[in-house]
Write an enzyme that holds these catalytic residues in place. Structure first.
Site, PDB file in Angstrom:
ATOM      1  N   GLU A 194       0.820  -1.205   0.000  1.00 37.54           N
ATOM      2  CA  GLU A 194       0.000   0.000   0.000  1.00 37.54           C
ATOM      3  C   GLU A 194       0.863   1.267   0.000  1.00 37.54           C
ATOM      4  O   GLU A 194       0.583   2.243   0.718  1.00 37.54           O
ATOM      5  CB  GLU A 194      -0.975  -0.017   1.185  1.00 37.54           C
ATOM      6  N   GLU A 222      -5.644  -9.238   0.169  1.00 42.44           N
ATOM      7  CA  GLU A 222      -6.135  -9.223   1.554  1.00 42.44           C
ATOM      8  C   GLU A 222      -7.637  -9.014   1.547  1.00 42.44           C
ATOM      9  O   GLU A 222      -8.147  -8.132   0.852  1.00 42.44           O
ATOM     10  CB  GLU A 222      -5.500  -8.091   2.383  1.00 42.44           C
TER      11      GLU A 222
END
Length: 470
Positions: A127, A274
């Protein structure tokens, strides 16, 4: 997993009508898969060899690591468990600015183990665009340098290079047809997407319907977030495409596809690196419960193995990695951060997934013999209160833990509570939530009770169990 602030989804459209990637060569199984992430912020982390044995016991065939742990990679050798390894954010500078460093990283963490250990992908950073944007200029150079090193070792067809993104890189994700990437990120994102297209690598996305629901209560129904069956009038309808969405995750995946299409990228598939649901939270997270976590992950698994794709791409079902294998009890608050795991660090199940009939994935299922026991660390008074409820209103069979009976010894409240908890759990058919007792019980696959049980005897009244068992 990034902080929940990175998952805020800006919803401008509020009138819903409720109103496998093959990455390891010829040996890779066909079709979508479900894997698990393995975080290591666990106080009593099992030994790496025990972790791998546990993965095999649970029939887990795909895992994702947040680094390139050499002990785990060595232990995975010969197991046929496929693994995505990661470059931590703090290594991006070195790898992104030096081809030599990248080549050394590949030699040390890939070539040294492959093909005995089936490494299928490398996730570069985590991220980065939403958590450490200052490192964004290094992201593509790092990916390219690692890819070139794989080419030099002739491993670029078997091992794909990508980078995981938070859902918040996509703005206005509902309806999906109106979604677009944050314009401030496009200059960085477009070259990355072009790299993924050229190398036939997936777009890695961390997608959490839990946060979508929590931040948009009253707009997104809980049933849609949990993959529960919904009636046609509660389906989410995209007014531009007239596609009907029965769950939030499919809508999030399609918002990524539409966002890529807006940049003329149409040949990159989405890999969900995820997703999950927390089993426990503080007072501000009342929907973080074992029942909801069980429902989400069980339905997620079934959804993937149904091969139903998304409304936009019914022909392409995204593979997913559940966040996560173990509860990371060392994580900082909020409470939910430490409660995303399918299992505790001692490998007992946090809750029992209900995935019967979808194949061999996860032995942690209702088809196996499981038991409910009292957890360690609670005082006698707390356990006694739960024991009294089980033997009273819960109508568990507590006759055999009375003085002189076969399960009276060892005569302590924890042993008697375990017996009563398990009696109730079995009586309720091991249903979700039947092994909780306000958080003092847990499910295990190892029978801790050695005395004979007779759950078919008549239930005893509460008064029998109301005396202290100390």
């Amino acid at each position: 997993m990034a902080n929940s602030n990175n998952f805020i989804l800006l919803i401008s459209f509020l009138s819903f009508s409720f109103l496998s990637i093959s990455t390891s060569g010829e040996t890779e199984q066909k079709g979508p898969f479900v894997g698990v992430n393995i975080g290591t912020d666990v106080e009593n982390m099992p030994a790496t060899s025990d972790i791998v044995s546990f993965l095999q016991l649970q029939k887990i065939t795909h895992v994702r690591l947040y680094d390139a742990n050499p002990d785990i990679l060595k232990s995975l050798s010969g197991t046929k468990i496929r693994v995505i390894i990661s470059v931590p954010n703090n290594q991006l500078l070195a790898i992104g600015s030096s081809n030599t460093t990248a080549a050394s990283w590949i030699q040390r963490n890939v070539v040294a183990y492959y093909p005995q250990t089936l490494i299928t992908g490398i996730s570069v950073g985590d991220e980065v665009l939403t958590t450490v944007y200052s490192s964004a200029p290094l992201l593509l150079p790092a990916m390219e340098s690692l890819y070139n090193a794989l080419v030099s070792s002739n491993l670029h067809q078997q091992i794909k290079v990508s980078t995981p993104h938070a859902a918040s890189i996509i703005l206005d994700p509902f309806p999906p047809s109106q979604a677009f990437f944050n314009q401030t990120l496009v200059d960085v994102l477009l070259p990355i997407l072009q790299f993924l297209s050229k190398t036939e690598s997936p777009l890695m996305m961390n997608l959490y319907p839990y946060y979508v629901f929590m931040q948009n209560k009253g707009v997104v129904p809980l049933d849609n977030a949990l993959f529960k069956p919904v009636t046609p009038n509660k389906e989410m309808v995209d007014p531009n495409t007239l596609l009907h969405y029965t769950n939030v995750l499919d809508a999030m995946i399609d918002s990524a596809y539409f966002s890529m299409k807006n940049l003329n990228v149409t040949d990159v598939v989405v890999l969900v690196t995820e997703t999950g649901w927390p089993s426990k939270g503080d007072s501000k997270e009342p929907y973080a419960t074992k029942d909801n976590a069980d429902t989400y992950n069980s339905n997620l698994i079934k959804h993937v193995f149904d091969h139903s794709g998304t409304p936009l791409h019914p022909e392409a079902t995204s593979s997913v990695f559940i966040y996560e294998l173990f509860n990371e009890d060392l994580r900082s608050p909020p409470v939910s951060e430490a409660n995303w795991g399918l299992f505790y660090g001692n490998t007992t199940a946090v809750y029992l997934l209900h995935v019967s009939g979808i194949g061999t994935f996860l032995a942690n299922d209702t088809t196996n013999q499981t038991y409910c026991i009292a957890m360690d660390g609670f005082d006698s008074k707390t356990l006694q209160a739960a024991l009294d409820w089980a033997c009273g209103p819960g109508r568990a069979n507590c006759s055999e833990i009375q003085p002189g009976e076969s399960c009276y010894k060892p005569n302590n409240v924890k042993n008697h509570a375990s017996y009563a908890f398990d009696s109730y759990y079995q009586k309720e058919g091991k249903s979700p939530g039947s092994c909780d007792f306000k958080g003092v019980a847990m499910i295990t696959t190892t029978d801790p009770i050695t005395c004979p049980r007779n759950y078919m005897q008549s239930h005893v009244p509460a008064t029998i169990c109301s005396q202290p068992h100390l």
